[in-house]
Design a protein around this motif. Structure first.
Motif: not given
Length: 461
Positions: A93-94, A139, A143
């Motif tokens: 996903s990065l 995650y 963020r």
């Protein structure tokens, strides 16, 4: 290809294979979202800057390797496999420039959660789902800590699919456990019913033997003064009947005690038969009898001495009615009743007949009776063969086999049944320390075989 044809192929795919397919499908879907497909003015999702560079491609390749590695470990080490798959979801996903882990990158994790919930204990599956949901929340937390935007709705959707996959796996596991418990309970009830039936028959056997002893004792008492030789014969008959009854009780009680100590074997044998050693002597001195032929002398009983003439003669049952305490001598009458049901039974006697202990004689008849009943109800065959083998001096061998459904009888003989007659027969043979096998014949049909060991002192007549 129909669903019935595709099902065996789908069953061959392991949970790890499904996880790998889910990851590759999610990766393909991610790529398709970021390219302009025919008929579109532009791509539905704007590709991030990093994904087009070497470092973005490297992270996608690393995520793919982690996902494939986790898929390989899913069956053997599910905890480690789930860690690999979660790592691949985060790493993959990065480079996408997204605000939350996309659902496409989490499909493999959903498959793993389902597989773990189905196959692993409850505490492991609970830990797996908490780890999966914690990764999604972690995650977002990272963020937020960095001051970046977060996709709360996307994270909720991903978490919901993970929870649903886990719940489906848990429901599937509970269904399997319930089905297995039901199967074991029914098998245990069948074995218990068979034991009760054996106990009742043993009671009748003992009562029958005690009746003989009482008659012989009365006869001996009446003639002991005038005919001492006949009194001695009556006392010898009393001794023989008493010893046989006592030996049968000891065998039965010893077998029941051993079975209780070793546990209920029917829980392991319930819907499938176990391969056991079955020895059948070469077929010699055959005497084939059918429903109209005579039967050999009853085994396990002694003739009344002359002094017993004071008692009433036994009542001979009608040919179509089985005696209350049957033995192998009643096989021809069993063949007659079975012929009336549309199945001809050929009874083959191999070797020299010999007197059998009452419990073994009765159990042997019950095994044949249950096997022939199964032929009538379930096989669709119009004939079967019963072989009684006395060739082995240490055991009695029984075989019942049919050739399979006769033309036009498949529907006629497709009657239902409990399906637990075989565990009952296996329990009966096990209580006598014998061997039992049952299964399809190589050329078609079904075969039931039993070997009942005989106590020392039982010789040919």
């Amino acid at each position: 290809m129909s669903a019935a044809q595709a099902a065996p192929f789908l069953r061959k795919i392991t949970p790890g294979g499904w996880a790998a397919l889910a990851w590759l499908a999610g990766l393909l879907f991610t790529v398709l979202l970021r390219v302009r497909l025919p008929g579109q003015e532009k791509a539905e999702v704007l590709a991030g800057v990093v994904i087009l560079r070497w470092d973005g491609l490297t992270m996608l390749a690393l995520a793919t390797l982690l996902a494939l590695r986790g898929s390989l470990l899913l069956t053997r080490r599910p905890g480690t496999a789930l860690g690999h798959l979660l790592g691949s979801a985060v790493v993959g996903s990065l480079p996408l420039g997204v605000t939350a882990i996309p659902l496409a990158q989490y499909l493999a994790v959903d498959v793993a959660l389902y597989a773990i919930a189905v196959t692993r204990p409850h505490h492991e599956s609970d830990r797996a789902v908490f780890l999966g949901l914690g990764t999604v929340a972690g995650y977002l937390a990272v963020r937020l800590a960095c001051g970046w935007n977060v996709g709360t709705t996307t994270a909720l959707a991903v978490g919901l699919t993970a929870a649903v996959a886990w719940l489906l796996g848990r429901a599937q596991r509970q269904t399997r456990e319930h089905a297995e418990q039901t199967r074991l309970r029914i098998a245990e009830q069948a074995v218990t019913a068979e034991r009760l039936r054996i106990a009742r028959e043993m009671h009748d056997t003992v009562a029958h033997s005690i009746g003989i002893v009482a008659l012989q004792a009365g006869a001996a008492r009446r003639v002991i003064d005038n005919r001492p030789d006949q009194a001695r014969e009556a006392l010898a008959a009393i001794e023989t009947a008493s010893r046989e009854t006592l030996a049968g009780l000891r065998r039965m009680l010893g077998a029941l005690r051993t079975a209780d100590e070793e546990g209920n074997g029917a829980k392991e044998n319930g819907s499938r038969g176990s391969a056991t050693d079955h020895r059948t002597a070469p077929t010699t001195d055959h005497r084939t009898t059918h429903a109209t032929s005579g039967a050999p002398a009853p085994s396990g009983t002694s003739p009344l001495p002359k002094g017993a003439a004071l008692t009433k003669p036994p009542v001979v049952p009608k040919p179509s009615v089985l005696p209350e305490m049957p033995g192998l001598a009643a096989l021809d009458r069993l063949a007659e009743t079975t012929a009336a049901a549309g199945v001809r039974v050929a009874v083959r006697w191999t070797g020299a007949p010999r007197p059998l202990p009452p419990d073994i004689d009765l159990s042997a008849f019950r095994l044949v009776q249950e096997s022939v009943t199964n032929v009538v109800r379930h096989s669709g065959a119009d004939r079967c063969t019963v072989t009684v083998d006395h060739s082995d001096p240490e055991a009695l061998a029984l075989t019942v086999e049919d050739l399979g459904p006769a033309p036009g009888r498949e529907r006629e003989r497709s009657g239902g049944g409990s399906g637990y007659g075989l565990p009952g027969m296996r329990e009966r043979v096990g209580l006598l320390h014998g061997d039992f096998t049952a299964g399809p014949r190589p050329g078609g049909g079904f075969r039931v075989a039993a070997r009942l060991p005989l106590p020392s002192g039982v010789t040919s007549a």
